[in-house]
Design a protein around this motif. Sequence first.
Motif, short mmCIF file in Angstrom:
data_model
loop_
_atom_site.label_atom_id
_atom_site.label_comp_id
_atom_site.label_asym_id
_atom_site.label_seq_id
_atom_site.Cartn_x
_atom_site.Cartn_y
_atom_site.Cartn_z
N TYR A 154 2.23 2.48 9.09
CA TYR A 154 2.05 2.82 10.51
C TYR A 154 2.28 1.61 11.42
CZ TYR A 154 -2.60 0.67 10.20
OH TYR A 154 -3.63 -0.22 10.01
N ASN A 212 -8.11 -5.44 2.06
CA ASN A 212 -8.41 -4.78 0.77
C ASN A 212 -7.25 -3.88 0.35
OD1 ASN A 212 -9.21 -3.09 3.07
ND2 ASN A 212 -9.87 -1.61 1.55
N LYS A 260 0.83 -1.21 0.00
CA LYS A 260 0.00 0.00 0.00
C LYS A 260 0.87 1.27 0.00
CE LYS A 260 -3.99 -2.17 2.21
NZ LYS A 260 -5.01 -2.07 3.28
P1 NDP Z 1 -10.90 1.68 3.08
O1 NDP Z 1 -11.05 1.31 1.66
O2 NDP Z 1 -9.80 2.61 3.47
O3 NDP Z 1 -10.79 0.35 3.94
C1 NDP Z 1 -10.60 0.39 5.30
C2 NDP Z 1 -9.10 0.48 5.65
O4 NDP Z 1 -8.96 0.92 6.99
C3 NDP Z 1 -8.39 -0.86 5.62
O5 NDP Z 1 -7.99 -1.23 4.33
C4 NDP Z 1 -7.22 -0.61 6.55
O6 NDP Z 1 -6.16 -0.04 5.78
C5 NDP Z 1 -7.73 0.48 7.49
N1 NDP Z 1 -7.93 -0.07 8.84
C6 NDP Z 1 -8.70 -1.11 9.19
N2 NDP Z 1 -8.64 -1.32 10.52
C7 NDP Z 1 -7.77 -0.40 11.00
C8 NDP Z 1 -7.28 -0.10 12.31
N3 NDP Z 1 -7.65 -0.81 13.39
N4 NDP Z 1 -6.40 0.92 12.43
C9 NDP Z 1 -6.01 1.64 11.37
N5 NDP Z 1 -6.45 1.41 10.11
C10 NDP Z 1 -7.32 0.40 9.94
O7 NDP Z 1 -12.27 2.30 3.61
P2 NDP Z 1 -13.00 3.61 3.07
O8 NDP Z 1 -12.05 4.43 2.27
O9 NDP Z 1 -14.27 3.19 2.47
O10 NDP Z 1 -13.32 4.38 4.42
C11 NDP Z 1 -12.30 5.11 5.08
C12 NDP Z 1 -12.90 5.82 6.30
O11 NDP Z 1 -13.88 6.75 5.85
C13 NDP Z 1 -13.62 4.87 7.26
O12 NDP Z 1 -13.36 5.29 8.58
C14 NDP Z 1 -15.08 5.09 6.93
O13 NDP Z 1 -15.94 4.80 8.00
C15 NDP Z 1 -15.08 6.56 6.56
N6 NDP Z 1 -16.18 6.99 5.72
C16 NDP Z 1 -16.95 8.04 6.18
C17 NDP Z 1 -17.95 8.55 5.42
C18 NDP Z 1 -18.69 9.74 5.93
O14 NDP Z 1 -19.72 10.09 5.38
N7 NDP Z 1 -18.21 10.39 6.98
C19 NDP Z 1 -18.32 7.97 4.13
C20 NDP Z 1 -17.41 6.90 3.69
C21 NDP Z 1 -16.39 6.44 4.49
P3 NDP Z 1 -4.62 -0.23 6.24
O15 NDP Z 1 -4.17 -1.54 5.66
O16 NDP Z 1 -3.98 0.95 5.64
O17 NDP Z 1 -4.62 -0.26 7.74
#
Ligand code: NDP
Length: 320
Positions: free
Chosen positions: A183, A309, A167
């Motif tokens: 991180y 993902n 990533k």
């Molecule tokens: P992503 O496609 O980024 O998928 C989620 C990613 O979050 C994972 O691939 C992982 O990436 C990371 N992650 C999972 N668990 C953890 C953890 N414990 N600590 C740190 N990172 C973690 O998701 P989206 O882009 O769809 O969503 C990103 C954020 O935006 C989410 O928080 C979601 O709820 C929010 N969102 C808010 C909306 C709003 O209207 N406010 C609308 C859409 C999304 P990695 O491998 O890098 O850790």
Amino acid sequence: MYVSTNGTIKLKVPEGSNGVVVKNLYLSCDPYMRNLMKKPITENDDMESIDNPIIGFGVAKVLDSGHPSFKKGDLVWGNTKWEEYSLITNSQFLFKIQHTNVPLSYYTGILGMPGLTAYVGFYEICSPKRGENVFISAASGAVGQLVGQFAKLLGCYVVGSAGSKEKVDLLKNKFKFDEAFNYKEESDLDATLKRYFPEGIDIYFENVGGKMLDAVLLNMRAHGRIAGCGMISQYNLDKPEGVHNLMHLIYKRVRMEGFVVTDYFNLYPKFLEFILPHIAEGKIVYVEDIAEGLESGPSALIGLFSGLNVGKQVVLVARE
Ligand code: NDP
């Protein structure tokens, strides 16, 4: 009425109703779906219920319609259900697809809800200015990869965090972030952020919460902005972690604002006008992770919470 291949009558639009029967093509895996499986936080929250298919965003083809805005053969995106065919009775978030010279799956991501989230979160909530220092967490995901590219278009210095080497490489080489780090390999996030932002952070696009937010608060510049988009690190916890450094919002006069994209769907046409030419000219790129078959849906959705993902997680249910 729709009759499936084995001859059973599946669905029809009830007489006099404005429902729409669709064949689901792509389903979107989104972190917020986990929260709908817990106790509601506000009285307005929708809830998933155990006896019904999961409700989520997707791309579908209209088979039958009692709704004046949709007709048989239309391609649509918006709220549907995790099943092969759906009767959609609430079309508040159902949109006819007008532009088909892009992959249809894009309407679960860059041209759908996550795309609008990145656009609203960055341009409306962060009040960005050319040359500012921007930090994005979960930066390679559906939303983060776009926020970083928007910030680069504006001439900002952009750093992203993500959870694997693959990533981090994507962030630097495909999305052209200035810097990126894993991180999970950093034992002191405060020191890490100081290394990448010796002069501090103007804009933090918050996707993860928890320890990362605490470290960011120590590194914000005066009059910085934090867009509270999501806090995925907290969604599986029974009790959210505490945040210790909130006083820095005051010391640094930082504005932190949460937002929910469904309040901004009126901006969707403006967003499309902005994003479509950027896609056509190759100025914005998008990475998707497509799981094949409805049966792969549960593991794809759960995989978001351990970072399985790479890019926008989509489930392919059927081809047109
Ligand atoms: P992503 O496609 O980024 O998928 C989620 C990613 O979050 C994972 O691939 C992982 O990436 C990371 N992650 C999972 N668990 C953890 C953890 N414990 N600590 C740190 N990172 C973690 O998701 P989206 O882009 O769809 O969503 C990103 C954020 O935006 C989410 O928080 C979601 O709820 C929010 N969102 C808010 C909306 C709003 O209207 N406010 C609308 C859409 C999304 P990695 O491998 O890098 O850790």
